[in-house]
Write an enzyme that holds these catalytic residues in place. Structure first.
Site, PDB file in Angstrom:
ATOM      1  NE  ARG A  22      -7.349  -0.363   0.022  1.00 64.02           N
ATOM      2  CZ  ARG A  22      -6.393  -0.398   0.934  1.00 64.02           C
ATOM      3  NH1 ARG A  22      -6.666  -0.128   2.212  1.00 64.02           N
ATOM      4  NH2 ARG A  22      -5.145  -0.724   0.601  1.00 64.02           N
ATOM      5  CB  CYS A  43       8.982   3.971  12.862  1.00 67.61           C
ATOM      6  SG  CYS A  43       9.320   2.553  11.783  1.00 67.61           S
TER       7      CYS A  43
END
Length: 567
Positions: A22, A43
């Protein structure tokens, strides 16, 4: 045009790659991942095993193809960086599919190897029914074993995040579960009295919770006969991969169909160490505030590094996804010319344990004692939103602060609703340097379905500020067992509560609404230790006694905290 090599994907590495692109369309970015998956929701792995996340593909956040299409990043899975040549600014890469090796040069190198599960050298631990959970292949292996081996009983070793989540996953699948934890509590980021609420919840769900118990040996019991339904044999309870006999530190033995090792993780530093990079005293890769290693051209982020503790400023190791993501972003900024500095890790975390949430931020009491940091603490137990509106649940909150300045040192909360909101607020307040006096004035949203006019946060701040100003003298749950002959324990709850909830040993009972008329029953030459259910009525009684010349203290957190400490 800078050339950036990234070792390891998932949180830190993938965040750095995306951020670098970016910031620069010109940079050449190559990311190496020794596994099949470059960016996945690690997770979420226990929640897929337990069935909460039905679609396995939801865990795959990015693929090499999607990374290339969106960010023009060259992602090379099944490619392991085996050595770093710092003088030449090159790395040697092994293609794990064909065994070939090649080199790549770099201007900047980012290490994001993560942390590996700790598996202690317990006799017999290497067997086909023992697993750890770190990545997608680990998850697939566990699911396959559950299905193939007709698992009816599972044992989880370790009461941290992964251990608790796997315990719940097994429970949801209808598998009887034993949880072994060497410490006297699960969820060590919180203190024992707060973990007591979690212990109650675990046992209430039928889990065989064994605290203060270590796994000392494992024996693999192979299956010698495969049942044949055609021959009329029962295959329902067949364990074609066998079972395990576990030896425990208590002298007990346990037969189980699956063993999950979840006692913790340690930073992956082998590559960094071999390259001559500095390793910190805690075993993680040393980095400065810019996330540079001892080689300025090499950065490191995530679970593999030692970072600064936000409260103490000392080095710490905190394997959490949030810090790893932010560090990856910041490292990319600095590699491309910025001068960002990492501001420390608070360790803000939360875990779902059946119907409860348990969360914390900052330091716990155990750590404050170990660091010899002066602190005081308060407990409040109050409704997650207006108690008269349906669905209100008790939030139990512990707040620690500096007794001289009121600066917030840490907080913990347990409850069925609103726990995340309160710990998030306190994490922001701590990061902003707020004191408990300032916390009194925090203005939070209120409508009966969402909060209270005096929120849990405000109430904790009120109690702490009262103590700091000397408006109340406090006593805590761990002092009740050691009261002197010059102290009298007064329980100001109603008699029906004592019958239904429980009592303090040796306490006198005078309900708070009768105290003014019965104050003459109390000795003025002794200190009156006032207790109620959560500390609120105790404070009312304390003020009555103090205003009438009695020496008194109020049990902060009341019977609820005292009882939880004994679970």
């Amino acid at each position: 045009m800078p050339k950036i090599l990234i070792i390891g994907g998932v949180a830190g590495g993938a965040s750095a790659a995306a951020r670098a692109r970016r910031l620069s369309e010109d940079a050449e970015i190559i990311m190496f991942e020794r596994g099949n998956y470059v960016s996945f929701a690690n997770c979420g792995l226990p929640y897929h095993i337990g069935g909460d996340i039905q679609d396995r593909s939801k865990l795959l956040l990015q693929t090499p193809e999607s990374f290339l299409a969106r960010f023009n990043v060259d992602v090379r899975v099944m490619n392991e960086v085996v050595s770093i040549q710092r003088e030449d600014k090159t790395v040697t890469v092994k293609n794990l599919l064909d065994g070939s090796e090649y080199t790549e040069s770099y201007d900047f190198l980012l290490l994001s190897p993560g942390a590996a599960p700790i598996v202690p050298p317990i006799p017999g631990i290497e067997n086909p029914l023992t697993f750890s959970l770190r990545n997608i292949p680990d998850m697939d292996s566990i699911i396959n074993s559950i299905q193939m081996n007709n698992v009816q009983h599972a044992t989880v070793v370790g009461g941290g995040f992964i251990g608790l989540e796997m315990m719940e996953a097994f429970h949801q699948l209808g598998i009887k579960t034993t949880l072994l934890e060497l410490a006297d509590q699960v969820m060590t980021p919180v203190d024992p009295e707060m973990a007591g609420f979690v212990h109650q919840e675990i046992r209430a769900k039928g889990i065989d919770l064994r605290l203060g118990t270590a796994l000392t040996g494992v024996e693999y019991l192979s299956e010698t006969h495969i049942a044949s339904e055609e021959a009329g044999e029962d295959s329902i309870n067949q364990h074609i991969h066998g079972q395990l006999q576990l030896s425990l530190s208590t002298g007990d033995t346990l037969i189980t169909d699956m063993l999950i090792m979840a006692i913790g993780v340690r930073p992956e530093v082998s590559l960094a160490r071999a390259a001559g990079l500095q390793i910190g005293e805690l075993g993680g890769i040393w980095v400065n505030d810019a996330l540079q290693t001892s080689d300025p051209s090499i950065y490191a982020v995530g679970d593999a590094i030692e970072e600064k503790d936000f409260v103490t400023g000392k080095q710490t190791v905190v394997p959490l996804a949030g810090p790893a993501n932010r560090q990856g972003r910041m490292a990319a900024d600095n590699m491309l010319g910025a001068n960002e500095t990492y501001r420390g890790t608070q360790g803000t975390a939360i875990c779902k344990v059946f119907d409860l949430a348990v969360a914390s931020t900052g330091k716990n009491e155990k750590q404050l004692k170990r660091e010899d940091i002066s602190y005081d603490k308060v407990y409040v137990h109050t409704a997650s939103h207006a108690s008269y509106y349906p669905g209100a649940e008790v939030v139990s909150l512990k707040l620690m602060y500096a007794p001289d300045s009121g600066k917030i040192l840490g907080a913990q909360a347990v409850g069925k609703d609103g726990v995340d909101k309160r710990i998030d607020i306190l994490a922001v307040a701590q990061r902003a340097g707020m004191t408990v006096e300032q916390l009194q004035h925090v203005e939070l949203t209120y409508a009966p379905p969402y909060g209270s006019a005096k929120d849990v946060i405000n109430q904790a701040a009120f109690v702490a500020t009262n103590i700091m100003k000397g408006d109340v003298k406090a006593i805590h749950y761990d002092q009740i067992a050691n009261l002197s002959d010059d102290q009298v324990l007064l329980d100001v709850r109603n008699p029906i509560e004592l019958q239904n909830v429980g009592t303090f040993p040796g306490a006198i009972n005078i309900p708070v609404d009768q105290l003014r008329d019965r104050m003459n029953e109390l000795p003025k030459d002794k200190e009156i230790v006032v207790a109620c259910q959560v500390g609120l009525r105790g404070n009312v009684a304390y003020r009555q006694l103090a205003n009438n010349g009695f020496k008194a203290r109020n049990l902060v957190g009341g019977y609820r905290t005292w009882r939880a400490s004994n679970q």
